[in-house]
Design an enzyme around this catalytic site. Structure first.
Site, PDB file in Angstrom:
ATOM      1  N   TRP A 132      -5.653   3.915  83.451  1.00 25.84           N
ATOM      2  CA  TRP A 132      -4.960   5.177  83.712  1.00 25.84           C
ATOM      3  C   TRP A 132      -5.905   6.363  83.902  1.00 25.84           C
ATOM      4  CZ3 TRP A 132      -7.045   8.053  80.014  1.00 25.84           C
ATOM      5  CH2 TRP A 132      -7.478   7.394  78.858  1.00 25.84           C
ATOM      6  N   LYS A 156      -1.472  -4.371  89.300  1.00 29.17           N
ATOM      7  CA  LYS A 156      -0.745  -4.066  88.057  1.00 29.17           C
ATOM      8  C   LYS A 156      -1.513  -2.884  87.462  1.00 29.17           C
ATOM      9  CE  LYS A 156      -0.243  -4.445  83.367  1.00 29.17           C
ATOM     10  NZ  LYS A 156       0.212  -3.035  83.289  1.00 29.17           N
ATOM     11  N   SER A 209     -10.374  -1.789  78.994  1.00 33.09           N
ATOM     12  CA  SER A 209     -11.064  -1.976  77.708  1.00 33.09           C
ATOM     13  C   SER A 209     -11.617  -3.398  77.595  1.00 33.09           C
ATOM     14  CB  SER A 209     -10.070  -1.730  76.586  1.00 33.09           C
ATOM     15  OG  SER A 209      -9.059  -2.725  76.662  1.00 33.09           O
ATOM     16  N   GLU A 230     -14.843  -4.284  84.877  1.00 37.46           N
ATOM     17  CA  GLU A 230     -15.437  -2.953  84.696  1.00 37.46           C
ATOM     18  C   GLU A 230     -14.887  -2.409  83.385  1.00 37.46           C
ATOM     19  OE1 GLU A 230     -17.514  -1.474  86.738  1.00 37.46           O
ATOM     20  OE2 GLU A 230     -17.342  -2.564  88.625  1.00 37.46           O
ATOM     21  N   CYS A 264     -15.279   6.232  81.527  1.00 36.22           N
ATOM     22  CA  CYS A 264     -16.091   5.124  80.995  1.00 36.22           C
ATOM     23  C   CYS A 264     -17.557   5.540  80.938  1.00 36.22           C
ATOM     24  CB  CYS A 264     -15.892   3.888  81.853  1.00 36.22           C
ATOM     25  SG  CYS A 264     -16.069   4.216  83.604  1.00 36.22           S
TER      26      CYS A 264
HETATM   27  P1  NAP Z   1      -6.767  -1.353  78.760  1.00 33.37           P
HETATM   28  O1  NAP Z   1      -5.872  -1.175  77.613  1.00 33.37           O
HETATM   29  O2  NAP Z   1      -7.650  -2.550  78.763  1.00 33.37           O
HETATM   30  O3  NAP Z   1      -5.843  -1.352  80.058  1.00 33.37           O
HETATM   31  C1  NAP Z   1      -6.368  -1.464  81.345  1.00 33.37           C
HETATM   32  C2  NAP Z   1      -5.374  -2.199  82.209  1.00 33.37           C
HETATM   33  O4  NAP Z   1      -5.286  -3.546  81.750  1.00 33.37           O
HETATM   34  C3  NAP Z   1      -3.956  -1.644  82.118  1.00 33.37           C
HETATM   35  O5  NAP Z   1      -3.327  -1.807  83.359  1.00 33.37           O
HETATM   36  C4  NAP Z   1      -3.305  -2.554  81.091  1.00 33.37           C
HETATM   37  O6  NAP Z   1      -1.918  -2.568  81.192  1.00 33.37           O
HETATM   38  C5  NAP Z   1      -3.922  -3.872  81.475  1.00 33.37           C
HETATM   39  N1  NAP Z   1      -3.944  -4.915  80.472  1.00 33.37           N
HETATM   40  C6  NAP Z   1      -4.407  -4.837  79.198  1.00 33.37           C
HETATM   41  N2  NAP Z   1      -4.316  -6.049  78.593  1.00 33.37           N
HETATM   42  C7  NAP Z   1      -3.814  -6.900  79.521  1.00 33.37           C
HETATM   43  C8  NAP Z   1      -3.486  -8.279  79.499  1.00 33.37           C
HETATM   44  N3  NAP Z   1      -3.669  -9.048  78.417  1.00 33.37           N
HETATM   45  N4  NAP Z   1      -2.976  -8.833  80.625  1.00 33.37           N
HETATM   46  C9  NAP Z   1      -2.780  -8.087  81.727  1.00 33.37           C
HETATM   47  N5  NAP Z   1      -3.072  -6.770  81.804  1.00 33.37           N
HETATM   48  C10 NAP Z   1      -3.565  -6.195  80.713  1.00 33.37           C
HETATM   49  O7  NAP Z   1      -7.714  -0.106  78.974  1.00 33.37           O
HETATM   50  P2  NAP Z   1      -7.292   1.431  78.944  1.00 33.37           P
HETATM   51  O8  NAP Z   1      -7.325   1.862  77.534  1.00 33.37           O
HETATM   52  O9  NAP Z   1      -6.065   1.661  79.726  1.00 33.37           O
HETATM   53  O10 NAP Z   1      -8.480   2.076  79.787  1.00 33.37           O
HETATM   54  C11 NAP Z   1      -9.533   2.719  79.197  1.00 33.37           C
HETATM   55  C12 NAP Z   1     -10.741   1.806  79.192  1.00 33.37           C
HETATM   56  O11 NAP Z   1     -11.150   1.562  80.528  1.00 33.37           O
HETATM   57  C13 NAP Z   1     -11.930   2.461  78.523  1.00 33.37           C
HETATM   58  O12 NAP Z   1     -12.580   1.522  77.703  1.00 33.37           O
HETATM   59  C14 NAP Z   1     -12.825   2.851  79.693  1.00 33.37           C
HETATM   60  O13 NAP Z   1     -14.172   2.981  79.362  1.00 33.37           O
HETATM   61  C15 NAP Z   1     -12.550   1.741  80.651  1.00 33.37           C
HETATM   62  N6  NAP Z   1     -12.914   2.111  82.034  1.00 33.37           N
HETATM   63  C16 NAP Z   1     -13.958   1.471  82.640  1.00 33.37           C
HETATM   64  C17 NAP Z   1     -14.358   1.813  83.932  1.00 33.37           C
HETATM   65  C18 NAP Z   1     -15.495   1.107  84.611  1.00 33.37           C
HETATM   66  O14 NAP Z   1     -15.609   1.198  85.835  1.00 33.37           O
HETATM   67  N7  NAP Z   1     -16.349   0.392  83.915  1.00 33.37           N
HETATM   68  C19 NAP Z   1     -13.667   2.819  84.618  1.00 33.37           C
HETATM   69  C20 NAP Z   1     -12.598   3.452  83.987  1.00 33.37           C
HETATM   70  C21 NAP Z   1     -12.243   3.084  82.686  1.00 33.37           C
HETATM   71  P3  NAP Z   1      -0.991  -1.699  80.202  1.00 33.37           P
HETATM   72  O15 NAP Z   1      -1.277  -0.272  80.459  1.00 33.37           O
HETATM   73  O16 NAP Z   1       0.380  -2.091  80.618  1.00 33.37           O
HETATM   74  O17 NAP Z   1      -1.347  -2.114  78.796  1.00 33.37           O
END
Ligand code: NAP
Length: 463
Positions: A132, A156, A209, A230, A264
């Site tokens: 998000w 998704k 994450s 990522e 991130c």
């Molecule tokens: P998240 O909880 O892992 O969610 C990311 C996406 O994955 C969401 O669409 C989430 O859906 C989905 N998701 C989570 N668990 C899943 C599963 N078991 N099966 C299918 N889909 C699943 O991460 P967040 O808290 O939204 O995002 C923040 C994180 O992203 C931070 O750690 C940040 O550092 C990282 N990030 C990294 C980068 C990079 O390029 N390295 C860039 C931006 C952000 P739901 O929302 O429906 O749970």
């Protein structure tokens, strides 16, 4: 899984979106696969023209899209506008360079061993799972290169930013891209897993994450699908003893605070030489206390709310944990009372390696500052992390900065600058920050079949 827009500035839920059924998932897969097969027979030039139209539509709907992003996850409206601009740049970059990047690659062969090259081909549908914090940019950096390659994309998106995902879906259609090129679905984790298992899906990518990444990478692995991850970061901002101090003062606060600190690659750990440490703490405190929290749509606001109530609660728990284990809170440290999901700009010092927060990513306006006695100690501290996404080095001698950068276990180093992202530079990390790269030619190559064409010197023999 409920897909809902709750405006982080007011805490009010603006819209709830219905989930897609299994039948709709199945129709999406069929449509995307049919397009993949059609695209294999079409010249890339067709897709170039369509992608340029997507870029033009992004520019045309800039403010509308920016508002949608801000209502979904709360970032400053001007930051949302910047995000839309970057998306248009990414689409233009791949439209203008995609064909050249997809040219066959010759392989130098020893004399007498024949000729070889590989051609770059599409592989099939890409299942993208996105976060998000950059609701549009995260989508476009997968969509644009794969559109040129000829890989349709199913998305998704995070459940808290459904309006942005839906708006991009509508925009792609409005721009005249063929049905199936991009489909946003509001689906459960189980439906994502079933899509990954489908033989028509060739690649899986996730930004998010470590928890989400590990779960989705496991599904990809189980089904032998190529994947890129990522994930999070705990990036160091190292200020060497020959740094340009005026530049540091200009760059450091925003390197932590942009996007309300939810990037991130935000600079999360400032590493400062002992003789400059007190000055740095004083400077950052002054700048943090001058930040103006408020309406993200107001151009005078300089600090946006966090994306959700959950994010606010989690950050408070992390800050409390840090302090309970010996950290000093120089400023801030608390949730701001009220309807919006604000968190005070916060500075923590005195975090020791045994503090549970030492190796955790804090996603919000919380800077941690470390004092070191030498360059070696700075490098050692920067590397003492399970993450390895980005990092910043300040030195008035760029060669010196690069020598230090080369010693950091990370995916990206920014010299005398904050973190940044541009279409032509690759983005990605090592260690728990994930694997694979997005953007640049590396991002385009991620889900390409490098199909070898080999002709032996004497075609009649095997070797
Ligand atoms: P998240 O909880 O892992 O969610 C990311 C996406 O994955 C969401 O669409 C989430 O859906 C989905 N998701 C989570 N668990 C899943 C599963 N078991 N099966 C299918 N889909 C699943 O991460 P967040 O808290 O939204 O995002 C923040 C994180 O992203 C931070 O750690 C940040 O550092 C990282 N990030 C990294 C980068 C990079 O390029 N390295 C860039 C931006 C952000 P739901 O929302 O429906 O749970």
């Amino acid at each position: 899984m409920t897909y809902q827009t709750t405006y982080p500035y007011t805490g009010k839920t603006l819209k709830t979106f219905p989930n897609n059924s299994d039948t709709e998932v199945s129709q999406t897969l069929s449509l995307a696969h049919t397009l993949y097969q059609k695209w294999r027979t079409q010249p890339i030039s067709t897709r170039k023209a369509q992608l340029l139209k997507v870029a033009a539509a992004l520019r045309k709907h800039r403010d509308e899209l920016a508002k949608t992003i801000t209502y979904d996850m709360g970032k400053l409206f001007c930051e949302s506008q910047g995000e839309v601009d970057l998306c248009a740049m990414i689409a233009e970059y791949y439209a203008n360079h995609g064909e050249e990047m997809l040219q066959p690659v010759d392989l130098p062969m020893p004399a007498g061993q024949g000729t070889a090259h590989y051609i770059k081909q599409a592989t099939g549908i890409i299942m993208a799972v996105e976060p998000w914090n950059f609701p549009l940019y995260q989508i476009v950096r997968v969509f644009a290169p794969n559109f040129m390659v000829g890989n349709p994309m199913i998305l998704k998106d995070a459940s808290i930013c459904p309006a942005s995902a839906q708006a991009f879906d509508a925009l792609v259609k409005e721009a005249g891209a063929p049905a199936g090129a991009f489909t946003n679905l509001f689906i459960s984790y189980e439906q994502v897993a079933r899509i990954i298992a489908d033989p028509r899906v060739s690649g899986v990518c996730l930004t998010g994450s470590m928890r989400g990444g590990a779960a989705v990478a496991a599904e990809a692995g189980k089904n032998l699908k190529q994947s890129t991850m990522e994930l999070g970061g705990n990036d160091a901002f190292i200020i060497l003893d020959d740094a340009d101090w005026e530049l540091v003062k200009k760059v450091a606060p925003r390197a932590r605070i942009d996007n309300a600190g939810q990037v991130c690659t935000s600079s999360k750990r400032f590493i400062v030489m002992a003789d400059k440490y007190d000055d740095f703490v004083t400077m950052l405190k002054k700048q943090f206390t001058q930040l103006k929290m408020g309406d993200p749509m107001n151009p005078e606001t300089t600090l946006a709310p966090l994306s959700s109530k959950e994010a606010q609660t989690k950050l408070q728990q992390q800050v409390d944990t840090a302090i309970d284990h010996g950290a000093t809170c120089i400023t801030g440290g608390h949730i701001v009372k009220g309807d919006g999901f604000f968190f005070e700009p916060t500075i923590l010092t005195g975090i020791t390696p045994d503090n549970p927060i030492f190796d955790q990513e804090m996603f919000g306006p919380v800077a941690t500052i470390y004092k070191v006695d030498s360059e070696e100690a700075a490098i050692k501290l920067a590397n003492n992390s399970s993450y390895g996404l980005g990092g910043t080095i300040f030195s008035s001698d760029p060669d010196h900065a690069e020598r230090v950068a080369a010693q950091i276990e990370t995916g990206m180093s920014f010299i005398n600058s904050s973190w940044s992202s541009l279409p032509a530079i690759p983005f990605g990390g090592v260690k728990n920050s994930g694997y694979g790269r997005e953007l640049s030619i590396l991002g385009l190559d991620a889900f390409v079949n490098k199909h070898l064409i080999y002709t032996p010197e004497n075609s009649a023999t095997n070797n």
